[in-house]
Design an enzyme around this catalytic site. Sequence first.
Site, PDB file in Angstrom:
ATOM      1  N   CYS A  80       0.842  -1.201   0.000  1.00 22.83           N
ATOM      2  CA  CYS A  80       0.000   0.000   0.000  1.00 22.83           C
ATOM      3  C   CYS A  80       0.879   1.254   0.000  1.00 22.83           C
ATOM      4  O   CYS A  80       1.488   1.565  -1.020  1.00 22.83           O
ATOM      5  CB  CYS A  80      -1.002  -0.042   1.148  1.00 22.83           C
ATOM      6  SG  CYS A  80      -2.345   1.155   0.952  1.00 22.83           S
ATOM      7  N   HIS A 165      -3.598  -5.371   0.362  1.00 23.79           N
ATOM      8  CA  HIS A 165      -3.206  -5.714   1.744  1.00 23.79           C
ATOM      9  C   HIS A 165      -3.197  -7.236   1.948  1.00 23.79           C
ATOM     10  O   HIS A 165      -4.233  -7.811   2.291  1.00 23.79           O
ATOM     11  CB  HIS A 165      -4.160  -5.059   2.740  1.00 23.79           C
ATOM     12  CG  HIS A 165      -3.969  -3.592   2.836  1.00 23.79           C
ATOM     13  ND1 HIS A 165      -3.080  -3.008   3.700  1.00 23.79           N
ATOM     14  CD2 HIS A 165      -4.528  -2.566   2.133  1.00 23.79           C
ATOM     15  CE1 HIS A 165      -3.104  -1.703   3.560  1.00 23.79           C
ATOM     16  NE2 HIS A 165      -3.980  -1.408   2.601  1.00 23.79           N
ATOM     17  N   GLU A 167      -1.936  -8.803   4.404  1.00 23.99           N
ATOM     18  CA  GLU A 167      -1.962  -9.108   5.830  1.00 23.99           C
ATOM     19  C   GLU A 167      -3.371  -9.332   6.376  1.00 23.99           C
ATOM     20  O   GLU A 167      -3.540  -9.845   7.485  1.00 23.99           O
ATOM     21  CB  GLU A 167      -1.254  -8.009   6.631  1.00 23.99           C
ATOM     22  CG  GLU A 167      -1.976  -6.685   6.718  1.00 23.99           C
ATOM     23  CD  GLU A 167      -1.757  -5.727   5.547  1.00 23.99           C
ATOM     24  OE1 GLU A 167      -1.992  -4.525   5.732  1.00 23.99           O
ATOM     25  OE2 GLU A 167      -1.354  -6.176   4.444  1.00 23.99           O
TER      26      GLU A 167
END
Length: 188
Positions: A80, A165, A167
Amino acid sequence: MKILLIDNHTKHVQDWKRLAKENNLDLVVVSCAEPEISQEIFDLIILSGGTGLPVTRSRDVLKKEIEIIKNSSKPILGVCLGFELIADTFGATLLYREKRVSGFSRIRVSKNDPMFAGLDEFSAKEAHKFYLETLPKGLEELARSESGVEVFKHRTRLIYGFQFHPEIISPENQGTQVFLNLLKRFWC
């Protein structure tokens, strides 16, 4: 694998810790404002996403990371804001949209790479206002969505960028598996 996560005020530190724990990764988190930390003990440096630090107005705050991007021999992954910072450091033009891209997006693979494990497209979690339509010479596009370039790599160094993202652990987020495939391919 020992990973250094440079936290750019991301709200996803706990998600990174959970992902690391579930995959037996040794994760050390430091703030972008912390003094220098020795990179030599790490196998990978991740530049996190961030809230309130647009690259175009925060280069002074992010100067330590810019130096890492320019000079480190360690593998680097930007996520990001980290993606945007790497692209900006190599001369890309970041574009801005008023409405935030948020939620899950379909990402199409532009160039086959082992991290995609045979996928032609995948779903990943996004949350950003800046985007890239084109890349400078040193960076190569690997995947794109309707909102622009989503994955790139440096042509000669182990530097990657994910606009999404990985994660965020969710059955919908195939971006997590793309991240884990990248680790297996290059660093495990």
